[in-house]
Design a protein around this motif. Structure first.
Motif, PDB file in Angstrom:
ATOM      1  N   ASN A  76       0.837  -1.206   0.000  1.00  0.00           N
ATOM      2  CA  ASN A  76       0.000   0.000   0.000  1.00  0.00           C
ATOM      3  C   ASN A  76       0.871   1.255   0.000  1.00  0.00           C
ATOM      4  OD1 ASN A  76      -2.391  -1.447  -0.015  1.00  0.00           O
ATOM      5  ND2 ASN A  76      -2.596  -1.431   2.208  1.00  0.00           N
ATOM      6  N   ALA A  77       1.926   1.235   0.820  1.00  0.00           N
ATOM      7  CA  ALA A  77       2.838   2.382   0.861  1.00  0.00           C
ATOM      8  C   ALA A  77       3.573   2.539  -0.457  1.00  0.00           C
ATOM      9  CB  ALA A  77       3.833   2.212   2.012  1.00  0.00           C
ATOM     10  N   ASP A  79       2.444   1.658  -3.421  1.00  0.00           N
ATOM     11  CA  ASP A  79       1.487   2.158  -4.406  1.00  0.00           C
ATOM     12  C   ASP A  79       1.290   3.662  -4.272  1.00  0.00           C
ATOM     13  OD1 ASP A  79       1.174  -0.369  -5.376  1.00  0.00           O
ATOM     14  OD2 ASP A  79      -0.771  -0.739  -4.449  1.00  0.00           O
ATOM     15  N   ILE A  80       1.299   4.144  -3.044  1.00  0.00           N
ATOM     16  CA  ILE A  80       1.108   5.574  -2.807  1.00  0.00           C
ATOM     17  C   ILE A  80       2.331   6.370  -3.272  1.00  0.00           C
ATOM     18  CG2 ILE A  80       0.896   7.338  -0.996  1.00  0.00           C
ATOM     19  CD1 ILE A  80      -0.762   5.263   0.575  1.00  0.00           C
ATOM     20  N   LYS A  84       2.536   1.815  -9.643  1.00  0.00           N
ATOM     21  CA  LYS A  84       2.263   0.418  -9.311  1.00  0.00           C
ATOM     22  C   LYS A  84       3.116  -0.503 -10.172  1.00  0.00           C
ATOM     23  CE  LYS A  84      -2.432   0.603  -7.475  1.00  0.00           C
ATOM     24  NZ  LYS A  84      -3.795   0.058  -7.589  1.00  0.00           N
TER      25      LYS A  84
END
Length: 436
Positions: A76-77, A79-80, A84
């Protein structure tokens, strides 16, 4: 390949030749088990030809549910912070596989990890062709690392930890560990103690960083009020009901906790006692112990069926995956595998729900989490069942004090968030990923 790695491969191959035929014959009767075994041996793997060769691919290995949660926080980190990238996530356990498929649906390819055989990992790498191998926590598999290094695949350990018990075992095979660790590109460890231990095994010190525990950033730290209200109805409790939850209980603790309940039931009127074994197959054993002591109990699966409410003071958990959220209705939590010399269990899950946590002296596998809780005052060590009973009785009958200590436990969690982002930056640096 040095003599120690050669010996390791010789023994692993000999063992596989002795064991695999019998395992294969058993698996033939079950198509699902047969498919898993074939996958773990590097056969019947899905083709990756459709992937864009210009985009780097990351293989993340997470043994079971706990490691998958940490991996999820890191992804998640990532992707932020970055564009991706394709993710292949592998697990070893069935529970980890189920959880990963649910949580990573549509975001990553989820498969079982290959066994650490030279030929099996060779087949796996030739099909998936990752650019980076990420080992969550500290899964040291020599053939994975040697073959990845030989194929030009970078390797990193993320959220790395090595317990006091593990280091003693690893040091016995240090001649194998040292050349293996020398081929790893980076080590992102949880604590300074973990860093010192991995260096003592042979990791190059200049490649080791301390970046904290990514589990602190896991999404399931968020409190779901609607879910908690539903659990309260299921267990027939309210905000004034004293609830003692003993989670991840193992071994002799099953007998100890039954005795603790007997003492607490006298001191704490109206208490609900919920006990969860570390392994669900031990639920009938706890039930048998309760019956032998004349304790009125119910299985969790009996609650809510055809409108049936909880009527017994003791509930034995016989479900998978509910304990984490169940901590949300507790007044006091005991974290198991700690009154017996088994290294403890993760105390942070209960801390996320702002609950005071009790545990025994055997917390070797979770030293960093224990130290964090005790620094803030949200966790307390009890030396034996007598002290466990005394501390639990006090907190159950003094709910304001229990809430105060629970807030300190939650504060410990909040103070350590941000580790997932630091681990993700290490991945981005190794792959030279541009920012989003």
């Amino acid at each position: 390949m040095n003599i120690f790695h050669f010996t390791y491969n010789f023994l692993a191959t000999a063992l596989s030749l002795a064991v695999l035929p019998a395992v294969w014959m058993q698996a033939r009767r079950d198509p699902a088990r047969k498919a898993v075994l074939a996958q773990r041996l590097g056969y019947c793997l899905p083709s990756r030809d459709g992937l864009n060769p210009a985009r780097p691919r990351i293989w993340i290995h997470a043994v079971s549910v706990g490691e998958v949660k940490a991996a999820e926080a890191v992804v998640n980190a990532l992707d932020i912070a970055c564009r991706k990238v394709p993710i292949l996530l592998t697990t070893t356990t069935m529970a980890g596989q189920r959880y990963a498929r649910r949580q990573f649906h549509g975001r990553a390819t989820v498969e079982y990890a290959p066994v650490d055989l030279w030929t099996a990992i060779g087949r796996f790498l030739s099909v998936h062709r990752p650019d980076l191998l990420v080992c969550m926590e500290t899964e040291i598999w020599p053939n994975w690392i040697f073959r990845a290094h030989g194929a030009g695949i970078k390797t990193v350990f993320l959220n790395g930890r090595i317990s006091a018990r593990s280091i003693r075992s690893y040091m016995k095979i240090r001649p194998l560990m040292k050349p293996t660790l020398e081929k790893v590109n980076a080590f992102s460890m949880i604590s300074a103690m973990d860093a010192r231990r991995i260096i003592s095994l042979g990791a190059p010190a200049h490649r080791v960083q301390v970046n904290g525990n990514a589990k602190m950033d896991a999404q399931d730290w968020a409190v779901d009020d609607a879910l908690i209200e539903n659990l309260k109805r299921t267990y027939a409790v309210d905000d004034h009901t004293p609830v003692f939850i003993a989670g991840s209980v193992r071994g002799a603790e099953m007998d100890i906790l039954m005795d603790v309940y007997g003492r607490l039931a006298v001191q704490v009127p109206g208490m609900v006692f919920i006990i969860a074994p570390r392994h669900i197959e031990n639920s009938p054993g706890i039930a048998a112990r309760a019956s032998a002591k004349g304790i009125d109990w119910q299985y969790r699966t009996q609650l809510g069926k055809t409108g049936r409410a909880r009527h017994s003071p003791v509930v034995i958990l016989d479900t998978i995956g509910e304990l984490h959220h169940l901590y949300g209705i507790a007044t006091v939590v005991f974290c198991g595998a700690s009154l017996v010399p088994l290294g403890g269990q993760n105390v942070l899950e209960a801390a996320a729900w702002a609950k005071p946590i009790l545990y025994g002296p055997s917390m070797e596998d979770f030293e960093e989490a224990r130290t964090l809780l005790e620094t803030f005052g949200g966790g307390m060590c009890v030396k034996d069942e007598v002290e466990l009973t005394e501390r639990a009785a006090y907190l159950l009958t003094h709910p304001c004090e229990a809430r105060r200590l629970g807030c300190l436990a939650k504060k410990a969690i909040l103070s350590s968030q941000g580790a997932a982002g630091r681990h993700a930056r290490m991945i981005a640096d190794l792959l030279h990923l541009p920012p989003a």
